[in-house]
Design an enzyme around this catalytic site. Structure first.
Site, mmCIF file in Angstrom:
data_model
loop_
_atom_site.group_PDB
_atom_site.id
_atom_site.type_symbol
_atom_site.label_atom_id
_atom_site.label_comp_id
_atom_site.label_asym_id
_atom_site.label_seq_id
_atom_site.Cartn_x
_atom_site.Cartn_y
_atom_site.Cartn_z
ATOM 1 N N ASP A 30 0.859 -1.184 0.000
ATOM 2 C CA ASP A 30 0.000 0.000 0.000
ATOM 3 C C ASP A 30 0.897 1.236 0.000
ATOM 4 O O ASP A 30 1.945 1.256 0.661
ATOM 5 C CB ASP A 30 -0.919 0.027 1.227
ATOM 6 N N THR A 126 -13.877 -2.256 -7.869
ATOM 7 C CA THR A 126 -15.047 -2.118 -8.738
ATOM 8 C C THR A 126 -14.692 -1.194 -9.902
ATOM 9 O O THR A 126 -14.340 -0.028 -9.683
ATOM 10 C CB THR A 126 -16.230 -1.549 -7.925
ATOM 11 N N GLU A 163 -18.956 -4.468 4.597
ATOM 12 C CA GLU A 163 -18.258 -4.044 5.809
ATOM 13 C C GLU A 163 -19.111 -4.421 7.015
ATOM 14 O O GLU A 163 -20.331 -4.356 6.971
ATOM 15 C CB GLU A 163 -17.985 -2.537 5.770
ATOM 16 N N ARG A 261 -35.857 -11.412 -15.526
ATOM 17 C CA ARG A 261 -35.130 -11.728 -16.751
ATOM 18 C C ARG A 261 -35.367 -10.606 -17.767
ATOM 19 O O ARG A 261 -36.519 -10.310 -18.095
ATOM 20 C CB ARG A 261 -35.638 -13.074 -17.287
ATOM 21 N N CYS A 270 -53.178 -6.449 -15.248
ATOM 22 C CA CYS A 270 -52.994 -6.164 -13.814
ATOM 23 C C CYS A 270 -51.862 -5.189 -13.506
ATOM 24 O O CYS A 270 -52.068 -4.203 -12.798
ATOM 25 C CB CYS A 270 -52.747 -7.464 -13.052
ATOM 26 N N LYS A 273 -52.210 -1.390 -14.442
ATOM 27 C CA LYS A 273 -53.394 -0.847 -13.750
ATOM 28 C C LYS A 273 -53.109 -0.655 -12.258
ATOM 29 O O LYS A 273 -53.411 0.388 -11.676
ATOM 30 C CB LYS A 273 -54.557 -1.830 -13.944
HETATM 31 N N1 LIG Z 1 -15.434 -1.422 1.066
HETATM 32 C C1 LIG Z 1 -16.289 -2.306 0.622
HETATM 33 O O1 LIG Z 1 -17.179 -2.781 1.335
HETATM 34 C C2 LIG Z 1 -16.170 -2.818 -0.784
HETATM 35 C C3 LIG Z 1 -16.877 -3.971 -1.152
HETATM 36 C C4 LIG Z 1 -16.755 -4.456 -2.444
HETATM 37 C C5 LIG Z 1 -15.958 -3.784 -3.362
HETATM 38 N N2 LIG Z 1 -15.305 -2.651 -3.005
HETATM 39 C C6 LIG Z 1 -14.437 -2.000 -3.990
HETATM 40 O O2 LIG Z 1 -13.105 -2.410 -3.723
HETATM 41 C C7 LIG Z 1 -12.209 -1.324 -3.993
HETATM 42 C C8 LIG Z 1 -11.425 -0.986 -2.754
HETATM 43 O O3 LIG Z 1 -12.324 -0.562 -1.772
HETATM 44 P P1 LIG Z 1 -11.838 -0.250 -0.289
HETATM 45 O O4 LIG Z 1 -13.054 0.122 0.465
HETATM 46 O O5 LIG Z 1 -10.971 -1.367 0.186
HETATM 47 O O6 LIG Z 1 -10.921 1.058 -0.571
HETATM 48 P P2 LIG Z 1 -9.962 1.828 0.457
HETATM 49 O O7 LIG Z 1 -9.964 3.240 0.024
HETATM 50 O O8 LIG Z 1 -10.319 1.486 1.862
HETATM 51 O O9 LIG Z 1 -8.538 1.185 0.172
HETATM 52 C C9 LIG Z 1 -7.829 1.387 -1.016
HETATM 53 C C10 LIG Z 1 -6.351 1.350 -0.671
HETATM 54 O O10 LIG Z 1 -5.604 1.368 -1.891
HETATM 55 C C11 LIG Z 1 -4.396 2.061 -1.598
HETATM 56 N N3 LIG Z 1 -3.730 2.431 -2.856
HETATM 57 C C12 LIG Z 1 -4.051 3.408 -3.743
HETATM 58 N N4 LIG Z 1 -3.183 3.408 -4.786
HETATM 59 C C13 LIG Z 1 -2.303 2.399 -4.557
HETATM 60 C C14 LIG Z 1 -1.207 1.890 -5.272
HETATM 61 N N5 LIG Z 1 -0.809 2.403 -6.431
HETATM 62 N N6 LIG Z 1 -0.536 0.833 -4.749
HETATM 63 C C15 LIG Z 1 -0.915 0.280 -3.576
HETATM 64 N N7 LIG Z 1 -1.952 0.745 -2.845
HETATM 65 C C16 LIG Z 1 -2.650 1.770 -3.334
HETATM 66 C C17 LIG Z 1 -4.843 3.235 -0.740
HETATM 67 O O11 LIG Z 1 -3.775 3.782 -0.011
HETATM 68 C C18 LIG Z 1 -5.862 2.531 0.161
HETATM 69 O O12 LIG Z 1 -5.275 2.043 1.345
HETATM 70 C C19 LIG Z 1 -13.082 -0.179 -4.520
HETATM 71 O O13 LIG Z 1 -13.125 -0.254 -5.924
HETATM 72 C C20 LIG Z 1 -14.435 -0.494 -3.940
HETATM 73 O O14 LIG Z 1 -15.494 0.061 -4.731
HETATM 74 C C21 LIG Z 1 -15.374 -2.166 -1.720
#
Ligand SMILES: NC(=O)c1ccc[n+]([C@@H]2O[C@H](COP(=O)([O-])OP(=O)(O)OC[C@H]3O[C@@H](n4cnc5c(N)ncnc54)[C@H](O)[C@@H]3O)[C@@H](O)[C@H]2O)c1
Length: 423
Positions: A30, A126, A163, A261, A270, A273
């Site tokens: 990270d 995502t 989460e 689907r 139905c 209406k």
């Molecule tokens: N939080 C959720 O519940 C959840 C669930 C499903 C999907 N997602 C998707 O997953 C992805 C991540 O979500 P999150 O909530 O964990 O995000 P977050 O912001 O908590 O974590 C992302 C991390 O990526 C790090 N980062 C950024 N650029 C980087 C790089 N070049 N190299 C290494 N690290 C880097 C950031 O410092 C950060 O710690 C998003 O696309 C989100 O939409 C999130």
């Protein structure tokens, strides 16, 4: 396996802890020095049930390490999982900046490194449909040239955890979706997911990429719908709790794959209406129901799109057979049938239309059904053909408007376009 995880937020850090708990060696990367320091010190950088204990176990077993840069970590990895953030951009799209940055960093590390076998790089963030083919793959090709195919295998693997129950969801997700270049399984992902209890879908990149948007939008529709019904109940002094209990008990039509689907617009005697009536009841009681209010407009938009799809590529005057006129096969109910609208639109556009529907006998239509049919299709009788004529054609296109089309034995090579279900 040795697994690199890029991005140690909610998704990446949870994955790091869970994957290490399965006995894999994890290197978490990270750009946040603070997060990396916390992990090295045995302090979880996120608040989430069970991750602290999994981190401590992973560190004690030597299975979790963390770093701020990729360096040479990928040289002996079996898999890299990308979990960087994709926050909203001002226009509502996802900002793909972190995805692009991390892809360049991975590509650069592969270019410098000395891998003999390709690295599976699974994107779990995502990302909008087309990103793997339109952004990520070109970044790897630009950095690695012809060696890209030899050095990297791209996978899109959306994350479904919530989460608050992230660890539990990691081990028992609702499904596992794996998007690959050829829609075939990736053996490294199969090894990673071997211990998880979930149905697995292997598909192309775009189908996998759009999954998350559909799921989350559907969940939002459910919440908004439930709350609109709750508001109507409140306004009318009806118990929203009781109504909810009755509603969700119906797993045949309500909480089920029924009506989900893509294909026909809704119609019949139905649904339109009663949707109109609920709008009236809500407005009369002072409850705002913008989602319910949008349903009929959405349906009209769909009818128009089906007409465009049915007629696509044909010149006015083309001979078209519409197979199915009732709102569903096996009935003669034409009231608010979307197929009646489709027939009208095709005639208005100048097509030479005929209709086959064994359930419809123009002479036998009575009452409201008769009135609806003739006010919308005054020339109905002249348009209907029997089965022999429907099969003889020739037609420039046969449109399957409902399951009626399956009754026809059409010559091979017939240009047939089914609207229900959509392909
Ligand atoms: N939080 C959720 O519940 C959840 C669930 C499903 C999907 N997602 C998707 O997953 C992805 C991540 O979500 P999150 O909530 O964990 O995000 P977050 O912001 O908590 O974590 C992302 C991390 O990526 C790090 N980062 C950024 N650029 C980087 C790089 N070049 N190299 C290494 N690290 C880097 C950031 O410092 C950060 O710690 C998003 O696309 C989100 O939409 C999130």
């Amino acid at each position: 396996m040795k697994v690199a995880i890029l991005g140690l937020g909610y998704v990446g850090f949870t994955a790091a802890c869970c994957i290490a708990s399965e006995g894999h060696e994890v290197i978490g990367i990270d750009v946040s020095a603070r997060k990396v320091r916390m992990i090295r010190e045995g302090r979880a950088p996120i608040v989430e049930p069970r991750v602290q204990e999994l981190l401590e176990a992973g560190l004690a077993g030597g299975l979790i390490r963390a770093d701020t840069a990729i360096g040479s970590h990928l040289d002996d990895c079996d898999l890299a999982i990308v979990c960087v953030g994709t926050p909203s951009a001002p226009d509502g799209s996802h900002n793909m900046g972190f995805i692009a940055d991390v892809s360049r960093q991975i590509a650069e590390a592969l270019r410098r490194g000395g891998r003999a076998a390709p690295l599976t790089v699974a994107y779990r963030s995502t990302i909008r449909p087309g990103t793997t083919e339109g952004l990520i793959a070109p970044i790897f090709r630009a950095a690695l040239g012809d060696a890209a195919d030899r050095l990297v295998r791209l996978v899109y693997n959306p994350e479904f955890l919530r989460e608050g129950s992230a660890v539990e969801d990691y081990f028992a997700p609702p499904k596992i979706v794996i998007g690959t270049a050829d829609g075939q399984p990736d053996p490294v992902m199969a090894r990673l997911n071997a211990g998880l209890r979930a149905p697995v879908f292997v598909t192309g990149y775009r189908e996998a990429e759009i999954t998350k948007f559909i799921d989350n939008s559907w969940h939002a529709v459910k919440v908004a719908f439930a709350n609109e019904i709750g508001r109507v109940c409140l306004a009318l002094g009806i118990s929203a709790g009781k109504v909810h209990e009755i509603f969700v008990s119906d797993t045949k039509l309500n909480i089920s794959p029924a009506y989900l689907r893509p294909g026909s617009a809704f119609g019949g005697s139905c649904l339109p209406k009663d949707v109109r009536a609920l709008q009236y009841i809500a407005a009369d009681s002072g409850a705002a129901t913008p989602l319910v209010d949008s349903l009929l407009r959405s349906n009209e938009a769909h009818k128009h799109r089906l007409f465009e799809y049915a007629a696509e590529g044909l010149a006015p005057g083309a001979r078209i057979l519409l197979a199915g006129l009732a709102f569903k096969a096996g009935t003669d109910d034409l009231r608010e049938s979307p197929n009646v609208d489709l027939a009208r639109k095709l005639l208005n556009a100048g097509f030479d239309l005929r209709i086959f529907d064994p359930g419809i006998d123009a002479e036998k239509l009575v009452g409201a059904n008769l009135g609806y049919a003739y006010s919308h299709l005054p020339m109905l009788e002249a348009l209907l053909v029997d089965r022999a004529a429907a099969e003889a054609g020739p037609w420039e296109r046969v449109i399957g408007a409902n399951a009626t089309v399956a009754l026809l034995d059409l010559p091979p090579g017939t240009d047939r376009r089914d609207l229900h279900p959509l392909p």
